[in-house]
Design an enzyme around this catalytic site. Structure first.
Site, PDB file in Angstrom:
ATOM      1  N   HIS A 163       0.972  -1.177  -0.022  1.00  0.00           N
ATOM      2  CA  HIS A 163       0.080   0.098  -0.011  1.00  0.00           C
ATOM      3  C   HIS A 163       1.058   1.149   0.184  1.00  0.00           C
ATOM      4  O   HIS A 163       0.372   2.364  -0.414  1.00  0.00           O
ATOM      5  CB  HIS A 163      -0.917   0.087   1.212  1.00  0.00           C
ATOM      6  CG  HIS A 163      -2.300   0.461   0.863  1.00  0.00           C
ATOM      7  ND1 HIS A 163      -2.384   1.546   0.094  1.00  0.00           N
ATOM      8  CD2 HIS A 163      -3.644   0.111   1.381  1.00  0.00           C
ATOM      9  CE1 HIS A 163      -3.720   1.982   0.247  1.00  0.00           C
ATOM     10  NE2 HIS A 163      -4.501   1.152   0.730  1.00  0.00           N
ATOM     11  N   ASP A 383      -6.712  -8.642 -20.165  1.00  0.00           N
ATOM     12  CA  ASP A 383      -6.599  -9.365 -21.353  1.00  0.00           C
ATOM     13  C   ASP A 383      -5.078  -9.684 -21.617  1.00  0.00           C
ATOM     14  O   ASP A 383      -4.728  -8.379 -22.246  1.00  0.00           O
ATOM     15  CB  ASP A 383      -7.705  -9.033 -22.424  1.00  0.00           C
ATOM     16  CG  ASP A 383      -7.726 -10.087 -23.432  1.00  0.00           C
ATOM     17  OD1 ASP A 383      -6.580 -10.969 -23.444  1.00  0.00           O
ATOM     18  OD2 ASP A 383      -8.175  -9.967 -24.670  1.00  0.00           O
TER      19      ASP A 383
END
Length: 446
Positions: A163, A383
């Site tokens: 983070h 993708d």
């Protein structure tokens, strides 16, 4: 993780992937912004599952798939150079091109078995073991990846990101950039947005000697032993919830986030009341807010604010009333940032955190519920050249999530419903997952 589950992993290979091009000297020291300094170093996990490849990749061996991912990862790290660096206390990242860890595993079960396992125990298999077991204390690379091959021919690609390097938006932007880079090896497609790591320009860091004090305001909570559960809310059920809000409040265009957050908050409070056999426990809802805009969309890092609502009495638990409160707070926050000058962004954001923290400190016996949304993030568009993922699992989808009363909302695959994952103490979850009103609108998916 139980021994019977861990035995499903038959091989693990570790590689270090370095940026394709060296990071320029002018970018070698990446200053953390004030918001980066406030955030804890917890690692955020995300996993994408792809069915057995059926296009031109179907006959290619696993090592060719891995090489394709490694090569494109190396190229995209040139743009996301802090990911491959080393954290320097709570001050900066030394962008030294050390690289990121990339694990390759073989899992001896079909992909479907991972989805159907209760409480996500098998989900941990698709993440690097040391990271997922030490999300607060891991000392490896700032971004860690794993490619998992299943016996059915399907595969999972997971990433764990510190983070300190960025928020959920940064995470999603990176994954889509990486996927575009991978497809680009097969076409001329170009990623539309080049990332900039200049959060410190908008949220200047504190002085070096004071940086450790900033983390005392840590906006990532302490680890607690919890369990996770996932649910889905279909398009028709979402429409029904919205209709209820529209009929009973002045909010005539409630968003998916507002309605689902309010509904889950309401049901969590109601079931907690049953667990304690008492009246409602006063509660707080914290909602994270993306600050892009006013900050440019290509700014990576922690670029978030938050707002809170307080519920003290049972009469305030009405769904429409909770949505109205959320809308009012959100509009007030938007107005604060609307015409803000750059130098005003940090003071406004710190004031929002102060207000939220004061509510909690002054009401220490209150229950706190945290909400974060990945709705509208194109998770199901990632993708790499062999099609879009069949399933995306959220940062809470592990067998032992570290944060209590946390809710993460995501679009479903068709983008007309909402998938959600929540983490709670086990006794609270047992009551929550059996709540009849919850189950009227939300279907368990784990």
């Amino acid at each position: 993780m139980s021994s019977s589950v861990s035995r499903l992993v038959s091989s693990v290979c570790k590689k270090i992937i370095k940026p394709y091009s060296p990071t320029p000297i002018s970018l070698r020291c990446h200053k953390l912004s004030y918001l980066d300094q406030m955030v804890g170093g917890i690692y955020m996990p995300l996993a994408l599952f792809y069915p057995k490849l059926s296009n031109t990749w179907s006959n290619k061996p696993n090592n060719v798939v891995s090489q394709h991912l490694e090569k494109s990862l190396s190229k995209v790290l040139t743009n996301y150079y802090p990911f491959a660096g080393k954290l320097n206390d709570n001050v900066s990242i030394d962008c030294n091109d050390n690289g990121v860890e990339f694990f390759i595993t073989k899992i001896n079960c079909p992909m479907s078995e991972i989805f159907n396992h209760p409480y996500f125990e098998k989900h941990n298999l698709v993440y690097p073991t040391e990271v997922i077991n030490n999300q607060y204390t891991y000392e490896g690379s700032l971004a860690v990846f794993q490619l998992s091959h299943f016996s059915c021919g399907g595969m999972a690609i997971s990433m764990c990101l510190s983070h300190k390097v960025g928020d959920g938006y940064t995470f999603g932007n990176f994954m889509n950039h990486w996927a575009t880079m991978a497809r680009n090896a097969l076409s001329s497609e170009i990623y539309p947005v080049s990332p900039k790591f200049d959060g410190s320009f908008y949220f200047p860091p504190t002085k070096d000697e004071d940086s450790s004090n900033v983390s005392n305001n840590n906006i990532v909570p302490q680890r607690e032993e919890c369990v996770s559960k996932s649910f889905s809310i279909s398009s028709s059920k979402l429409t029904a919830l919205k209709a209820r809000v529209i009929n009973e409040s002045q909010v005539q265009n409630p968003s998916d986030i507002e309605v689902v957050s309010a509904f889950l908050y309401q049901r969590a409070m109601a079931t907690k009341k049953l667990v304690n056999s008492s009246s409602i426990r006063p509660s707080l809802l914290h909602q994270a807010v993306n600050l892009r805009p006013p900050v440019p969309k290509n700014t990576m890092g922690n670029i978030c604010s938050l707002f809170s609502i307080l519920t003290k009495e049972e009469k305030e638990m009405d769904l429409a009333q909770v949505v109205s409160k959320l809308r009012k707070e959100k509009e007030e926050v938007k107005q604060k940032y609307k015409n803000a000058k750059i130098e005003e962004l940090l003071p406004i954001t710190l004031e929002q955190h102060r207000k939220a923290n004061d509510l909690l400190v002054n009401n220490s016996c209150y229950d706190l519920y945290r909400f974060s949304s990945l709705i509208t993030f194109p998770s199901y568009d990632v993708d790499f050249g062999w099609g879009k993922p069949e399933k995306v699992i959220s940062p809470l989808s592990t067998s032992n999530p570290p944060i209590k009363n946390m809710f993460v909302l995501m679009d479903d695959k068709n983008r007309d419903g909402v998938n959600l994952t929540c983490s709670m103490k086990k006794q609270d979850m047992l009551a929550f997952e059996r709540d009849e009103e919850l189950l009227r609108f939300a279907s368990p998916t784990s």
